[in-house]
Design a protein around this motif. Sequence first.
Motif, PDB file in Angstrom:
ATOM      1  N   ILE A  80       0.501   9.615 -14.025  1.00  0.00           N
ATOM      2  CA  ILE A  80      -0.621   9.225 -13.623  1.00  0.00           C
ATOM      3  C   ILE A  80       0.648   8.080 -12.747  1.00  0.00           C
ATOM      4  O   ILE A  80       0.349   7.579 -11.444  1.00  0.00           O
ATOM      5  N   MET A  81       2.126   8.022 -12.767  1.00  0.00           N
ATOM      6  CA  MET A  81       2.813   7.512 -12.383  1.00  0.00           C
ATOM      7  C   MET A  81       2.924   8.206 -10.766  1.00  0.00           C
ATOM      8  O   MET A  81       3.104   7.589  -9.566  1.00  0.00           O
ATOM      9  N   THR A  82       2.321   9.097 -10.581  1.00  0.00           N
ATOM     10  CA  THR A  82       2.793  10.102  -9.190  1.00  0.00           C
ATOM     11  C   THR A  82       2.023  10.275  -9.183  1.00  0.00           C
ATOM     12  O   THR A  82       1.873   9.659  -7.546  1.00  0.00           O
ATOM     13  N   VAL A  87      -2.925   7.898  -4.260  1.00  0.00           N
ATOM     14  CA  VAL A  87      -4.065   7.037  -4.133  1.00  0.00           C
ATOM     15  C   VAL A  87      -3.703   5.204  -3.100  1.00  0.00           C
ATOM     16  O   VAL A  87      -4.177   5.292  -2.710  1.00  0.00           O
ATOM     17  N   ILE A  88      -2.685   4.747  -3.429  1.00  0.00           N
ATOM     18  CA  ILE A  88      -2.071   3.874  -2.841  1.00  0.00           C
ATOM     19  C   ILE A  88      -2.225   4.155  -1.280  1.00  0.00           C
ATOM     20  O   ILE A  88      -0.978   5.043  -1.168  1.00  0.00           O
ATOM     21  N   GLY A  99       1.129  -1.924  -3.977  1.00  0.00           N
ATOM     22  CA  GLY A  99       0.219  -1.662  -5.038  1.00  0.00           C
ATOM     23  C   GLY A  99       0.386  -1.028  -5.943  1.00  0.00           C
ATOM     24  O   GLY A  99      -0.295  -1.487  -7.068  1.00  0.00           O
ATOM     25  N   THR A 100       1.585  -0.409  -5.721  1.00  0.00           N
ATOM     26  CA  THR A 100       2.481  -0.438  -7.514  1.00  0.00           C
ATOM     27  C   THR A 100       2.935  -1.480  -7.575  1.00  0.00           C
ATOM     28  O   THR A 100       2.335  -1.577  -9.105  1.00  0.00           O
ATOM     29  N   TRP A 143      -8.252  -1.406  -2.971  1.00  0.00           N
ATOM     30  CA  TRP A 143      -8.798  -1.208  -3.826  1.00  0.00           C
ATOM     31  C   TRP A 143      -9.899  -0.337  -3.882  1.00  0.00           C
ATOM     32  O   TRP A 143     -11.092  -0.910  -3.766  1.00  0.00           O
ATOM     33  N   THR A 144     -10.007   0.629  -4.239  1.00  0.00           N
ATOM     34  CA  THR A 144     -10.624   1.696  -4.345  1.00  0.00           C
ATOM     35  C   THR A 144     -11.162   2.228  -5.881  1.00  0.00           C
ATOM     36  O   THR A 144     -10.119   1.467  -6.894  1.00  0.00           O
TER      37      THR A 144
END
Length: 398
Positions: free
Chosen positions: A119-121, A126-127, A135-136, A7-8
């Motif tokens: 954004i999906m890539t 980030v995860i 995360g996904t 959770w960044t």
Amino acid sequence: MTRAQLWTKDFVVGIGLNLAMSMVFYLLMTSMAGYAVARFSAGEAAAGFASSSFVVGAVVSRVLTGKYLDFIGRRKLLIITMAVSILASVAYMFADTLVWLLVIRIIHGIAFGAGNTAIMTAIQSVIPSSRRGEGTGYFGTATTLSTALGPYLGVILPRAFDFVMLFGASAFMSVVAFILCVAIKLPVQELSEEQRRSKWHFKISTLVDPDGLRIGSIMLVCGTAYAAALVFLAGYAADNGVPAAASLFFVAFAVASLVARLFVGRMQDALGDNFVIYPVFVFNLAGNILLAVWPTMPGIILAGVFVGLGFGSLMPCMQAITVKSVPMHRVPVATASFFLLLDAGSGIGPIILGAIMPLTGGNGMFMLCAGLVVVAMILYFSVHGRRRGGRPGREYLH
């Protein structure tokens, strides 16, 4: 051992960006056919294309985005596509012919397909890899919310105000997405030598990824089944004397999906893909059977719960599998390939099922959709489950 931080700030901003972007899609997808009829007296086929032409644009852009995403830059492409989305949302208000409306829809779809792929890539960088499924799943809650809020507002706004208000809402959400694109910070992906060499070589391997297509084929089949509920459930519920049940189906779907995504991803990371995926298929199967055999208010609402636990959980789980199956430099192409087939199911499914429905009736069509879920389960076992679907292990290290 301490768990990797999930959770960044950028992960939270990414969830907001996904929500705003998906809201634009669902706001317009549910109302554009009606707008084409009301504004331009379009026939049934033309009105349908006014809605699905957006998906056509998205499919085209996904193929090229996977190849060139890291040449352009993930954050830069997000900013460009959201700027185009703002302009397209405003342009709808000034389209004075059906042809211009279709042109704008295709351009808007191209922008959405490129931005959504980006954004999906990008969110996968980030995860933390050890929390990929979790995360996904959390990230996908934004899409789930939009599947409930978008269609609801897409019906309410034109009815309470007019279509200009609808396009204004689309422009507003695009502005929110644009601001979040500026705010998010994404790691810069270093290009591999293979990518640099193939920049201007249009080989199949540089445009699509076998693993993305392999897992995406499952979503093609399941997406076709879910498209039946999206497109035909309202009429089916009305024919069975419970018109209000259709909207409650999607509310139940959204709630069940949100609840499932709080723990399904974590279970996938800890216990392996098969432990989660097979129950998800069973829930999806049960939901479609319920729609076929019990088209009453409680039956349709319960079906929404089961389909939410099933199909609503399937997409983030399958996306996590896709990302884990390829090296990081292939993630953009694999992600684009995955969503390419998901889009194809959503776009082609209603056409095929709509042609079959007069022969089968609504009950037979949803039973056919249950059969498609069984086909998808067998396909999953064949392409992934029997070889790499067990507990997490060395097969995903790269």
